[in-house]
Scaffold this motif. Structure first.
Motif, PDB file in Angstrom:
ATOM      1  N   ASN A 185      -6.104   6.938  -6.186  1.00 31.82           N
ATOM      2  CA  ASN A 185      -5.797   6.262  -7.514  1.00 31.82           C
ATOM      3  C   ASN A 185      -4.642   5.098  -7.255  1.00 31.82           C
ATOM      4  O   ASN A 185      -5.076   4.095  -7.953  1.00 31.82           O
ATOM      5  CB  ASN A 185      -5.206   7.300  -8.325  1.00 31.82           C
ATOM      6  N   TRP A 186      -3.834   5.112  -6.475  1.00 29.74           N
ATOM      7  CA  TRP A 186      -3.058   4.120  -6.052  1.00 29.74           C
ATOM      8  C   TRP A 186      -3.643   2.649  -5.380  1.00 29.74           C
ATOM      9  O   TRP A 186      -3.211   1.951  -5.763  1.00 29.74           O
ATOM     10  CB  TRP A 186      -1.731   4.405  -5.355  1.00 29.74           C
ATOM     11  N   MET A 187      -4.752   3.189  -4.733  1.00 29.14           N
ATOM     12  CA  MET A 187      -5.269   2.031  -4.216  1.00 29.14           C
ATOM     13  C   MET A 187      -6.037   1.267  -5.273  1.00 29.14           C
ATOM     14  O   MET A 187      -5.960  -0.006  -5.262  1.00 29.14           O
ATOM     15  CB  MET A 187      -6.567   2.541  -3.241  1.00 29.14           C
ATOM     16  N   GLU A 188      -6.800   1.780  -6.206  1.00 27.54           N
ATOM     17  CA  GLU A 188      -7.253   1.322  -7.553  1.00 27.54           C
ATOM     18  C   GLU A 188      -6.061   0.502  -8.246  1.00 27.54           C
ATOM     19  O   GLU A 188      -6.480  -0.598  -8.781  1.00 27.54           O
ATOM     20  CB  GLU A 188      -7.963   2.091  -8.242  1.00 27.54           C
ATOM     21  N   ILE A 189      -5.023   0.916  -8.357  1.00 27.98           N
ATOM     22  CA  ILE A 189      -3.737   0.332  -9.122  1.00 27.98           C
ATOM     23  C   ILE A 189      -3.370  -0.780  -8.384  1.00 27.98           C
ATOM     24  O   ILE A 189      -3.170  -1.943  -9.041  1.00 27.98           O
ATOM     25  CB  ILE A 189      -2.710   1.318  -9.315  1.00 27.98           C
ATOM     26  N   ALA A 243     -12.610  -0.086   2.314  1.00 26.83           N
ATOM     27  CA  ALA A 243     -12.466   0.549   3.510  1.00 26.83           C
ATOM     28  C   ALA A 243     -11.689  -0.122   4.487  1.00 26.83           C
ATOM     29  O   ALA A 243     -11.005   0.347   5.304  1.00 26.83           O
ATOM     30  CB  ALA A 243     -13.841   0.510   3.981  1.00 26.83           C
ATOM     31  N   THR A 244     -11.905  -1.593   4.530  1.00 23.76           N
ATOM     32  CA  THR A 244     -10.959  -2.343   5.540  1.00 23.76           C
ATOM     33  C   THR A 244      -9.433  -2.108   5.299  1.00 23.76           C
ATOM     34  O   THR A 244      -8.628  -1.952   6.039  1.00 23.76           O
ATOM     35  CB  THR A 244     -11.028  -3.960   5.203  1.00 23.76           C
ATOM     36  N   ILE A 245      -8.819  -2.282   3.837  1.00 27.70           N
ATOM     37  CA  ILE A 245      -7.626  -1.946   3.791  1.00 27.70           C
ATOM     38  C   ILE A 245      -7.054  -0.569   4.162  1.00 27.70           C
ATOM     39  O   ILE A 245      -6.126  -0.228   4.677  1.00 27.70           O
ATOM     40  CB  ILE A 245      -7.033  -2.268   2.202  1.00 27.70           C
ATOM     41  N   HIS A 297      10.678   2.595   2.087  1.00 25.16           N
ATOM     42  CA  HIS A 297      11.356   1.774   3.224  1.00 25.16           C
ATOM     43  C   HIS A 297      11.029   0.421   2.928  1.00 25.16           C
ATOM     44  O   HIS A 297      11.193  -0.522   3.262  1.00 25.16           O
ATOM     45  CB  HIS A 297      10.910   2.112   4.441  1.00 25.16           C
ATOM     46  N   GLY A 298       9.883   0.212   1.824  1.00 24.80           N
ATOM     47  CA  GLY A 298       9.501  -1.022   1.344  1.00 24.80           C
ATOM     48  C   GLY A 298       8.432  -2.007   2.587  1.00 24.80           C
ATOM     49  O   GLY A 298       7.959  -1.230   3.225  1.00 24.80           O
ATOM     50  N   HIS A 299       8.670  -3.257   2.682  1.00 19.05           N
ATOM     51  CA  HIS A 299       7.792  -3.705   3.546  1.00 19.05           C
ATOM     52  C   HIS A 299       8.242  -3.469   5.057  1.00 19.05           C
ATOM     53  O   HIS A 299       7.450  -3.647   5.878  1.00 19.05           O
ATOM     54  CB  HIS A 299       8.279  -5.251   3.373  1.00 19.05           C
ATOM     55  N   GLU A 300       9.474  -2.848   5.182  1.00 19.13           N
ATOM     56  CA  GLU A 300       9.725  -2.587   6.529  1.00 19.13           C
ATOM     57  C   GLU A 300       9.034  -1.508   7.036  1.00 19.13           C
ATOM     58  O   GLU A 300       8.454  -1.318   8.309  1.00 19.13           O
ATOM     59  CB  GLU A 300      11.332  -2.063   6.660  1.00 19.13           C
ATOM     60  N   ALA A 301       8.409  -0.763   6.145  1.00 25.31           N
ATOM     61  CA  ALA A 301       7.532   0.207   6.741  1.00 25.31           C
ATOM     62  C   ALA A 301       6.256  -0.167   7.134  1.00 25.31           C
ATOM     63  O   ALA A 301       5.377   0.426   7.830  1.00 25.31           O
ATOM     64  CB  ALA A 301       7.366   1.538   5.738  1.00 25.31           C
ATOM     65  N   LEU A 302       5.718  -1.477   6.581  1.00 26.91           N
ATOM     66  CA  LEU A 302       4.342  -2.037   6.800  1.00 26.91           C
ATOM     67  C   LEU A 302       4.690  -3.169   7.710  1.00 26.91           C
ATOM     68  O   LEU A 302       3.464  -3.668   7.985  1.00 26.91           O
ATOM     69  CB  LEU A 302       3.968  -2.271   5.544  1.00 26.91           C
ATOM     70  N   GLU A 303       5.617  -3.220   8.351  1.00 28.76           N
ATOM     71  CA  GLU A 303       5.902  -4.465   9.445  1.00 28.76           C
ATOM     72  C   GLU A 303       4.531  -4.522  10.486  1.00 28.76           C
ATOM     73  O   GLU A 303       4.242  -5.641  11.022  1.00 28.76           O
ATOM     74  CB  GLU A 303       7.112  -4.537  10.041  1.00 28.76           C
ATOM     75  N   ASP A 304       4.102  -3.320  10.756  1.00 27.99           N
ATOM     76  CA  ASP A 304       3.097  -3.189  11.864  1.00 27.99           C
ATOM     77  C   ASP A 304       1.481  -3.273  11.322  1.00 27.99           C
ATOM     78  O   ASP A 304       0.720  -3.046  12.107  1.00 27.99           O
ATOM     79  CB  ASP A 304       3.426  -2.081  12.738  1.00 27.99           C
ATOM     80  N   VAL A 305       1.476  -3.307   9.772  1.00 25.52           N
ATOM     81  CA  VAL A 305       0.358  -3.016   9.350  1.00 25.52           C
ATOM     82  C   VAL A 305      -0.528  -4.681   9.268  1.00 25.52           C
ATOM     83  O   VAL A 305       0.136  -5.337   8.501  1.00 25.52           O
ATOM     84  CB  VAL A 305       0.423  -2.429   8.181  1.00 25.52           C
ATOM     85  N   ASP A 312       2.352  -6.741  -0.420  1.00 28.03           N
ATOM     86  CA  ASP A 312       3.040  -6.950  -1.741  1.00 28.03           C
ATOM     87  C   ASP A 312       2.596  -5.793  -2.670  1.00 28.03           C
ATOM     88  O   ASP A 312       3.497  -5.216  -3.468  1.00 28.03           O
ATOM     89  CB  ASP A 312       3.310  -8.302  -2.176  1.00 28.03           C
ATOM     90  N   ALA A 313       1.263  -5.754  -2.795  1.00 31.53           N
ATOM     91  CA  ALA A 313       0.566  -4.861  -3.438  1.00 31.53           C
ATOM     92  C   ALA A 313       0.914  -3.457  -3.409  1.00 31.53           C
ATOM     93  O   ALA A 313       1.277  -2.838  -4.431  1.00 31.53           O
ATOM     94  CB  ALA A 313      -0.829  -5.103  -3.948  1.00 31.53           C
ATOM     95  N   ILE A 314       0.621  -3.082  -2.035  1.00 35.91           N
ATOM     96  CA  ILE A 314       0.955  -1.766  -1.881  1.00 35.91           C
ATOM     97  C   ILE A 314       2.353  -1.425  -2.042  1.00 35.91           C
ATOM     98  O   ILE A 314       2.776  -0.230  -2.656  1.00 35.91           O
ATOM     99  CB  ILE A 314       0.773  -1.711  -0.282  1.00 35.91           C
TER     100      ILE A 314
END
Length: 284
Positions: A103-107, A119-121, A142-150, A158-160
């Motif tokens: 559901n969060w992905m759709e939001i 599927a890609t995301i 952790h915000g963007h820090e948690a996604l730095e390797d994504v 930003d959307a996530i």
């Protein structure tokens, strides 16, 4: 999100009882696209079974263990009886969490996101986290820090983060301690007040002997966004510091740092500051 592949032997799966026969139960696998398994009567429940319908109902949600997968025969053998209550509870919670993440992905990306983009995301997040839910939870903490390797573009990241911060209820732990603040000088009250501000990470705290005021060079308090810290009066000279954080290490580190800031600030004004775990005022 449903997987397009096949489950593996030994895996726990969530399913819905689709059809009940005398010889067993057909189960639609809710985590896999167009996959159906068979739970033989001997695997429905322990002991001798006279009537399968005494143990399961049509449309009932069940957790089953995958015994065998024969892709050529399009057959998945399941066992309901081999799943403990603890395993069932954990698996259902995991499945519910992934429903939330779906559901969060759709939001985050809109209900009209294409299956390919989804599927890609999703697969990119799964390459870095144990589950989509875990990815969103870490982004909330952790915000963007948690996604730095994504490996996603800035708009997607930003959307996530934005969705995670708005939608995810983050589990927190709370720790507390006490600091005694005394200052014999004439402006002792102001000095104690300044030490309390320093403890809270307030940039307006008095300047200490080394010229600092408890803040970083950019003017921030140094307290992470995911941490909540408050200082309350207990009874002179004792003050309580309470820290709420996503994990104990972070909470403990911030608690000690807060007490250190208070002690440094009061000592810079000729006073004393002492940190302790247990409340002392009641013993006085």
């Amino acid at each position: 999100m449903k997987f397009s592949g096949w489950p593996e032997s030994g895996e726990l799966v969530v399913g819905r009882v689709d059809e009940i026969e005398d010889f067993g139960v057909f189960v639609d696998l809710l985590e896999y696209e167009d996959k159906r398994g068979l739970c033989h009567i001997s695997e429905v429940a322990s002991g001798w079974i006279k009537n399968v319908r005494d143990h399961v109902n049509t449309d009932q949600r069940v957790v089953a263990k995958v015994l065998d997968v024969d892709q050529s025969a399009q057959q998945i053998d399941l066992s309901i009886k081999d799943v403990s209550d603890h395993q069932r509870k954990n698996k259902i919670q995991e499945w519910k969490n992934e429903q939330k993440a779906d559901n969060w992905m759709e939001i985050a990306f809109g209900e009209d996101i294409s299956d390919d983009d989804y599927a890609t995301i999703a697969n990119t997040l799964l390459a870095n986290f144990d589950s989509l839910y875990d990815g969103f939870e870490q982004a909330a903490i952790h915000g963007h820090e948690a996604l730095e390797d994504v490996d996603l573009d800035d708009d997607q990241l930003d959307a996530i983060v934005e969705t995670a911060r708005e939608q995810v209820s983050v589990p927190y732990v709370t720790v507390s301690g006490y600091v005694d603040l005394t200052c014999p000088t004439g402006d002792g009250v102001d000095s104690v007040q300044g030490a309390l501000q320093a403890a809270e990470g307030n940039g307006e705290s008095p300047v200490s002997a080394d010229g600092s005021n408890g803040t970083s060079e950019d003017g921030s308090s140094g307290i992470p966004d995911e941490v909540e810290l408050k200082v309350t009066y207990v009874g002179a000279p004792e003050y309580r510091i309470e820290v709420q954080a996503p994990d104990y290490k972070t909470a403990e580190d911030q608690l000690e740092a807060s007490a250190d800031r208070a002690a440094e600030a009061i000592e810079a004004q000729g006073g004393t500051g002492e940190f302790h775990r247990e409340r002392r005022s009641d013993d006085e």
